[in-house]
Scaffold this motif. Structure first.
Motif, PDB file in Angstrom:
ATOM      1  N   GLU A   1      10.188  14.075   8.155  1.00  9.93           N
ATOM      2  CA  GLU A   1       9.032  13.954   9.043  1.00  9.93           C
ATOM      3  C   GLU A   1       7.947  14.968   8.693  1.00  9.93           C
ATOM      4  OE1 GLU A   1       8.656  11.502  10.862  1.00  9.93           O
ATOM      5  OE2 GLU A   1      10.697  10.725  10.780  1.00  9.93           O
ATOM      6  N   VAL A   2       8.339  16.167   8.282  1.00  3.88           N
ATOM      7  CA  VAL A   2       7.354  17.182   7.906  1.00  3.88           C
ATOM      8  C   VAL A   2       6.579  16.743   6.670  1.00  3.88           C
ATOM      9  CG1 VAL A   2       7.086  19.552   7.046  1.00  3.88           C
ATOM     10  CG2 VAL A   2       8.609  19.086   8.963  1.00  3.88           C
ATOM     11  N   MET A   3       7.254  16.048   5.763  1.00 11.30           N
ATOM     12  CA  MET A   3       6.560  15.556   4.573  1.00 11.30           C
ATOM     13  C   MET A   3       5.510  14.514   4.915  1.00 11.30           C
ATOM     14  SD  MET A   3       9.228  15.308   1.405  1.00 11.30           S
ATOM     15  CE  MET A   3      10.288  14.127   2.206  1.00 11.30           C
ATOM     16  N   GLY A   4       5.651  13.878   6.081  1.00 16.50           N
ATOM     17  CA  GLY A   4       4.606  12.958   6.506  1.00 16.50           C
ATOM     18  C   GLY A   4       4.878  11.515   6.239  1.00 16.50           C
ATOM     19  N   PHE A   5       6.143  11.136   5.916  1.00 21.92           N
ATOM     20  CA  PHE A   5       6.446   9.717   5.746  1.00 21.92           C
ATOM     21  C   PHE A   5       7.893   9.485   6.094  1.00 21.92           C
ATOM     22  CE2 PHE A   5       7.557  11.511   1.647  1.00 21.92           C
ATOM     23  CZ  PHE A   5       8.773  10.930   1.383  1.00 21.92           C
ATOM     24  N   SER A   6       8.208   8.191   6.318  1.00 21.19           N
ATOM     25  CA  SER A   6       9.589   7.771   6.527  1.00 21.19           C
ATOM     26  C   SER A   6       9.893   6.668   5.536  1.00 21.19           C
ATOM     27  CB  SER A   6       9.802   7.286   7.967  1.00 21.19           C
ATOM     28  OG  SER A   6       8.930   6.222   8.253  1.00 21.19           O
ATOM     29  N   ASN A   7      11.154   6.298   5.461  1.00 27.04           N
ATOM     30  CA  ASN A   7      11.571   5.352   4.427  1.00 27.04           C
ATOM     31  C   ASN A   7      11.016   3.954   4.623  1.00 27.04           C
ATOM     32  OD1 ASN A   7      12.954   7.094   2.821  1.00 27.04           O
ATOM     33  ND2 ASN A   7      14.860   6.886   3.954  1.00 27.04           N
ATOM     34  N   GLY A   8      10.929   3.493   5.872  1.00 22.73           N
ATOM     35  CA  GLY A   8      10.433   2.145   6.101  1.00 22.73           C
ATOM     36  C   GLY A   8      11.435   1.088   5.694  1.00 22.73           C
ATOM     37  N   GLY A   9      11.001  -0.180   5.752  1.00 18.62           N
ATOM     38  CA  GLY A   9      11.893  -1.284   5.422  1.00 18.62           C
ATOM     39  C   GLY A   9      12.125  -1.402   3.943  1.00 18.62           C
ATOM     40  N   CYS A  10      13.300  -1.855   3.570  1.00 19.01           N
ATOM     41  CA  CYS A  10      13.644  -1.883   2.154  1.00 19.01           C
ATOM     42  C   CYS A  10      12.997  -3.055   1.441  1.00 19.01           C
ATOM     43  CB  CYS A  10      15.162  -1.943   1.995  1.00 19.01           C
ATOM     44  SG  CYS A  10      15.891  -3.460   2.624  1.00 19.01           S
ATOM     45  N   CYS A  11      12.474  -3.992   2.156  1.00 22.09           N
ATOM     46  CA  CYS A  11      11.862  -5.157   1.517  1.00 22.09           C
ATOM     47  C   CYS A  11      10.383  -5.235   1.849  1.00 22.09           C
ATOM     48  CB  CYS A  11      12.562  -6.432   1.947  1.00 22.09           C
ATOM     49  SG  CYS A  11      14.277  -6.525   1.377  1.00 22.09           S
ATOM     50  N   ALA A  12       9.706  -4.094   1.899  1.00 25.79           N
ATOM     51  CA  ALA A  12       8.268  -4.078   2.153  1.00 25.79           C
ATOM     52  C   ALA A  12       7.535  -4.605   0.934  1.00 25.79           C
ATOM     53  CB  ALA A  12       7.818  -2.668   2.501  1.00 25.79           C
ATOM     54  N   GLY A  13       6.211  -4.655   1.037  1.00 22.95           N
ATOM     55  CA  GLY A  13       5.415  -5.224  -0.028  1.00 22.95           C
ATOM     56  C   GLY A  13       5.557  -4.471  -1.330  1.00 22.95           C
ATOM     57  N   PRO A  14       5.318  -5.112  -2.461  1.00 24.95           N
ATOM     58  CA  PRO A  14       5.520  -4.471  -3.757  1.00 24.95           C
ATOM     59  C   PRO A  14       4.564  -3.322  -4.017  1.00 24.95           C
ATOM     60  CG  PRO A  14       4.453  -6.605  -4.008  1.00 24.95           C
ATOM     61  CD  PRO A  14       4.866  -6.499  -2.579  1.00 24.95           C
ATOM     62  N   ASP A  15       3.446  -3.232  -3.285  1.00 24.54           N
ATOM     63  CA  ASP A  15       2.503  -2.145  -3.494  1.00 24.54           C
ATOM     64  C   ASP A  15       2.844  -0.908  -2.679  1.00 24.54           C
ATOM     65  OD1 ASP A  15       1.060  -3.705  -5.237  1.00 24.54           O
ATOM     66  OD2 ASP A  15      -0.194  -4.549  -3.650  1.00 24.54           O
ATOM     67  N   THR A  16       3.898  -0.952  -1.874  1.00 29.43           N
ATOM     68  CA  THR A  16       4.274   0.177  -1.034  1.00 29.43           C
ATOM     69  C   THR A  16       5.056   1.178  -1.876  1.00 29.43           C
ATOM     70  OG1 THR A  16       4.436  -1.316   0.835  1.00 29.43           O
ATOM     71  CG2 THR A  16       5.401   0.857   1.100  1.00 29.43           C
ATOM     72  N   GLN A  17       4.452   2.352  -2.137  1.00 34.91           N
ATOM     73  CA  GLN A  17       5.084   3.345  -2.985  1.00 34.91           C
ATOM     74  C   GLN A  17       5.971   4.254  -2.130  1.00 34.91           C
ATOM     75  OE1 GLN A  17       2.364   5.261  -5.668  1.00 34.91           O
ATOM     76  NE2 GLN A  17       1.048   3.491  -5.761  1.00 34.91           N
ATOM     77  N   ILE A  18       7.088   3.730  -1.629  1.00 35.50           N
ATOM     78  CA  ILE A  18       7.986   4.453  -0.746  1.00 35.50           C
ATOM     79  C   ILE A  18       9.393   4.371  -1.317  1.00 35.50           C
ATOM     80  CG2 ILE A  18       8.968   4.544   1.581  1.00 35.50           C
ATOM     81  CD1 ILE A  18       6.427   3.359   2.634  1.00 35.50           C
ATOM     82  N   ASP A  19      10.115   5.497  -1.219  1.00 36.61           N
ATOM     83  CA  ASP A  19      11.507   5.519  -1.647  1.00 36.61           C
ATOM     84  C   ASP A  19      12.346   4.795  -0.599  1.00 36.61           C
ATOM     85  OD1 ASP A  19      13.989   5.990  -2.580  1.00 36.61           O
ATOM     86  OD2 ASP A  19      13.896   8.174  -2.440  1.00 36.61           O
ATOM     87  N   ARG A  20      12.855   3.608  -0.953  1.00 37.14           N
ATOM     88  CA  ARG A  20      13.575   2.784   0.016  1.00 37.14           C
ATOM     89  C   ARG A  20      15.066   2.700  -0.294  1.00 37.14           C
ATOM     90  NH1 ARG A  20       8.558   0.041  -0.420  1.00 37.14           N
ATOM     91  NH2 ARG A  20       9.277  -1.224  -2.139  1.00 37.14           N
ATOM     92  N   ARG A  21      15.555   3.659  -1.077  1.00 34.54           N
ATOM     93  CA  ARG A  21      16.989   3.637  -1.400  1.00 34.54           C
ATOM     94  C   ARG A  21      17.844   3.784  -0.146  1.00 34.54           C
ATOM     95  NH1 ARG A  21      17.339   8.395  -5.634  1.00 34.54           N
ATOM     96  NH2 ARG A  21      16.010   9.279  -4.006  1.00 34.54           N
ATOM     97  N   ASN A  22      17.431   4.671   0.752  1.00 35.04           N
ATOM     98  CA  ASN A  22      18.219   4.888   1.960  1.00 35.04           C
ATOM     99  C   ASN A  22      18.295   3.621   2.794  1.00 35.04           C
ATOM    100  OD1 ASN A  22      19.596   6.757   3.883  1.00 35.04           O
ATOM    101  ND2 ASN A  22      17.862   6.184   5.162  1.00 35.04           N
ATOM    102  N   ALA A  23      17.161   2.936   2.959  1.00 38.07           N
ATOM    103  CA  ALA A  23      17.159   1.703   3.736  1.00 38.07           C
ATOM    104  C   ALA A  23      18.019   0.634   3.065  1.00 38.07           C
ATOM    105  CB  ALA A  23      15.729   1.200   3.916  1.00 38.07           C
TER     106      ALA A  23
END
Length: 716
Positions: free
Chosen positions: A679-701
């Motif tokens: 949370e301090v970093m300012g983002f969360s993992n989000g859904g693992c099948c989000a759009g292809p342009d979403t630059q988020i680490d979704r391994r946890n999801a």
């Protein structure tokens, strides 16, 4: 990026040929440019004309490299100024690290450019009589031409985001998709990507296409018709659909594709895909590779890979009741520090369906309701044999025998003794019949041999906390008794030993089950300050995620969680501190152990100080915060992250947020601290099948979704 991929690529002969060809063409350019300049300029008729030509050439040769690199040099100096506090940002070190002084070759080239510039100025000002300033006018004209060229060149390179001279040999020989794949996934080649996509039923297709745009290109793939038809049929797959019988064509085909493709052990997507295959048709080396994650023998080993491997083993051995696989998963559950991995192990054991281990896991994961020895007896009989010492120990009600068993080197003996004590002895009816000295001796043995041992298994510690908590609640309630005047036969000693062990483990244990058991122990022993620990749990992190890290949010959390008396007392103590940082530092240095009373705890007082809008940490706050991050106390690490979030606009904490917090979010073993770091970093993992342009680490999801699919499969 993947070091192995990068090194292998640099060793390709084509790169060596590229370097040799560039070397030859550079000399060809030098010679051709010199000859062309000689014939195009012709023979100068006068000395001034010759000086003008030479001056323009040398001035451009000396000034162009410097001016083209000037933005990078100024950017480095600016960043150095922004990240430096309390010192000189413009120093010899800053100059030395500029592009022209990084090594001997660059330094010699810089001196040559300076000599060219001086020579050019000399020739230009010598073209006519300097007293009439005509030479300086010629110099001004040449500089104007150079600056105009710089403006045009820099405009093009800035708008198109391309270097003036692209000397990156790696990017030169890669296609656009290969470059994207190298940047996003760190891997140049992922030949397994399409097989993984097929095995996972395209559930993570958007992620795969974003991470591996080159290897996921289906134009040249023989299965492209199937993929296109699948996309038209559906974009969502029912949770039970991916797991099919080993005789189903899809599971067999997935196994064949995974056998034929290169291994991708560094990717959790690849590891998860193995669980969707037919075990009968999957190569033995791939199944063995999954077991290597359980022992740490794999070269690539992160918690995401381990979680994916455990889930895949649960799917591959689903319903087989395999004793060996169940035991190996139980061993990982016993030893692994990360609760997420242990949750996956428990789900995989249930999926495999070995009755002994299923019942054992059901019992040991619900210690507060432990009331029978049946499940533990089945485990002991299977691995120790019926009628053995541990089997007899499970039936024992002799408190002296159980006390002696605490010093046994065998963890199974300590485990069975604690189960027997928890079921047979930790009740008001039994404890009232036992001599107080014997009860105190038993609790002291549990605390010394089990709870204070850093290397003890978390299951044994959990049982130890449970039995001490039950005894503390069944024997005496604290009230007006201090540890200083309690005698050896005083049952109130049990309460204070329970407090000491509970507070210590609640703050320092990396095992979530141990911290939960410590919380129950403090509840059972009526610890008066238990509510203070609620401001360090998941609910606090959720509040910060929604409302931020302002003083108002912190004060709202404290006032709504604590009782009025506790809030007023702690807030008054924090307000009375004249020099907060100095006072807190001295308290951290002088404390010998974790205090029972929060009013004596600098970590709790720091939490309250953050609720004051005028509170600051003075100069170089990052030094104070870093000391807190290095603590073994999870509460101290939690409040350090809270300081970073609260003071994130300051230079020091901002640097910690950018450089240190991501490491904490990846490596921290305690989930509450790890979640706050995210949370301090300012983002969360989000859904693992989000759009292809979403630059988020979704391994946890992704691994959590695979876990839920396995649980759904087991429950049906």
């Amino acid at each position: 990026m993947s070091v192995s991929d990068f090194v292998l690529y640099l060793q390709r002969p084509v790169l060596q040929r590229l370097q040799r060809a560039r070397f030859y063409w550079q000399w060809a350019l030098i010679g051709g440019a010199g000859v062309g300049a000689y014939f195009l300029l012709g023979q100068p008729e006068e000395r001034d004309e010759l000086y003008g030509v030479l001056g323009g050439v040398f001035l451009a040769a000396g000034m162009l490299p410097f001016l083209l690199s000037l933005p990078l040099i100024l950017a480095r100096i600016t960043v150095k100024m922004l990240i430096t506090e309390g010192g000189s940002w413009f120093s010899f070190e800053t100059i030395r690290n500029c592009q022209f002084f990084v090594d001997t070759s660059h330094t010699l080239a810089t001196l040559a450019y300076a000599a060219f510039t001086a020579t050019g100025i000399f020739f230009l000002v010598s073209t006519t009589d300097c007293e009439e300033n005509e030479g300086w006018d010629v110099f001004a004209d040449e500089m104007a031409n150079i600056l105009a060229e710089i403006a045009v060149i820099t405009t093009v390179t800035t708008l198109l985001n391309v270097p003036t001279v692209d000397d990156d040999a790696t990017r030169t020989l890669l296609s656009r998709k290969e470059n994207l794949q190298l940047e996003r996934s760190g891997s140049l080649n992922a030949p397994w990507a399409r097989a993984v996509n097929f095995s996972l039923c395209e559930e993570y297709r958007s992620d795969m296409e974003w991470l591996f745009p080159d290897d996921m290109d289906l134009e040249d793939h023989p299965m492209r018709k199937y993929f296109r038809q699948a996309r038209k049929r559906t974009t969502t797959i029912e949770p039970t659909e991916p797991y099919q019988s080993s005789e189903e064509p899809r599971g067999i085909r997935a196994a064949e594709m995974m056998n034929e493709s290169a291994a991708g052990w560094e990717s959790p997507f690849y590891v998860a895909a193995l669980g969707r295959c037919s075990r009968a048709h999957l190569g033995d080396e791939l199944v063995s590779g999954l077991f290597q994650y359980l022992t740490g023998a794999q070269a690539y080993n992160t918690r995401f890979l381990t979680q994916a491997a455990v889930t895949s083993l649960g799917n591959l051995y689903f319903g087989t009741a395999n004793d060996k696989v169940s035991r190996r998963l139980f061993d990982v559950w016993m030893m692994h520090e990360i609760s997420n991995v242990r949750n996956h192990c428990a789900a995989a054991i249930n999926a495999i369906g070995n009755t002994v281990y299923v019942e054992l896991m059901r019992t040991v994961t619900d210690v507060p309701n432990l009331s029978t020895i049946a499940a533990v007896a089945g485990y002991v009989d299977m691995h120790e044999g019926p009628g053995g010492r541990e089997a007899r120990l499970l039936q024992s009600t002799d408190i002296l025998e159980l006390t002696t068993s605490m010093s046994s080197p065998d963890w199974v003996t300590r485990f069975t003794a604690l189960v027997a004590a928890c079921v047979h002895c930790a009740t008001a009816e039994i404890t009232s019949k036992v001599a107080p000295r014997d009860l105190v001796a038993f609790v002291s043995a549990v605390k010394t041999e089990v709870l204070d041992d850093l290397l003890e298994y978390h299951l044994v510690k959990t049982l130890g906390l449970e039995v001490v908590g039950r005894m503390a609640g069944a024997t005496v309630q604290p009230g007006g008794v201090s540890p200083n005047n309690a005698g050896p036969d005083d049952l109130s000693q049990i309460v204070f030993m329970a407090w000491e062990a509970g507070v210590s483990l609640l703050r320092t244990s990396v095992f979530k089950s141990v911290r939960q058991a410590a919380t129950r122990l403090l509840e059972q022993s009526a610890y008066p300050y238990l509510r203070i620990y609620k401001v360090f749990d998941d609910a606090a992190t959720a509040k910060f995620a929604l409302e931020g890290f302002s003083s108002e949010t912190i004060d709202s959390l404290l006032s709504s969680t604590l009782t009025n008396t506790m809030y007023t007392e702690l807030n008054s103590r924090a307000t009375a501190m004249k020099k907060p940082r100095h006072d807190l530092t001295q308290m951290y240095k002088t404390r010998e152990k974790l205090a029972f009373e929060p009013t004596l705890d600098p970590t709790v007082l720091l939490y309250f100080l953050l609720s004051h809008s005028n509170f600051t940490l003075g100069a170089n706050p990052e030094l104070f915060i870093q000391d807190r991050l290095n603590s073994s106390d999870r509460l101290e690490r939690f409040v350090a992250l809270l300081c970073i979030g609260h003071f994130r606009t300051l230079k020091g904490p901002e640097k910690l947020k950018d450089e240190v917090v991501p490491i904490v979010a990846t490596c921290e073993l305690v989930s509450t601290v790890r979640d706050l770091a995210v949370e301090v970093m300012g983002f969360s993992n989000g859904g693992c099948c989000a759009g292809p342009d979403t630059q988020i680490d979704r391994r946890n999801a992704m691994v959590e979704r695979e876990l839920q699919l396995l649980k759904d499969r087991t429950s049906t």
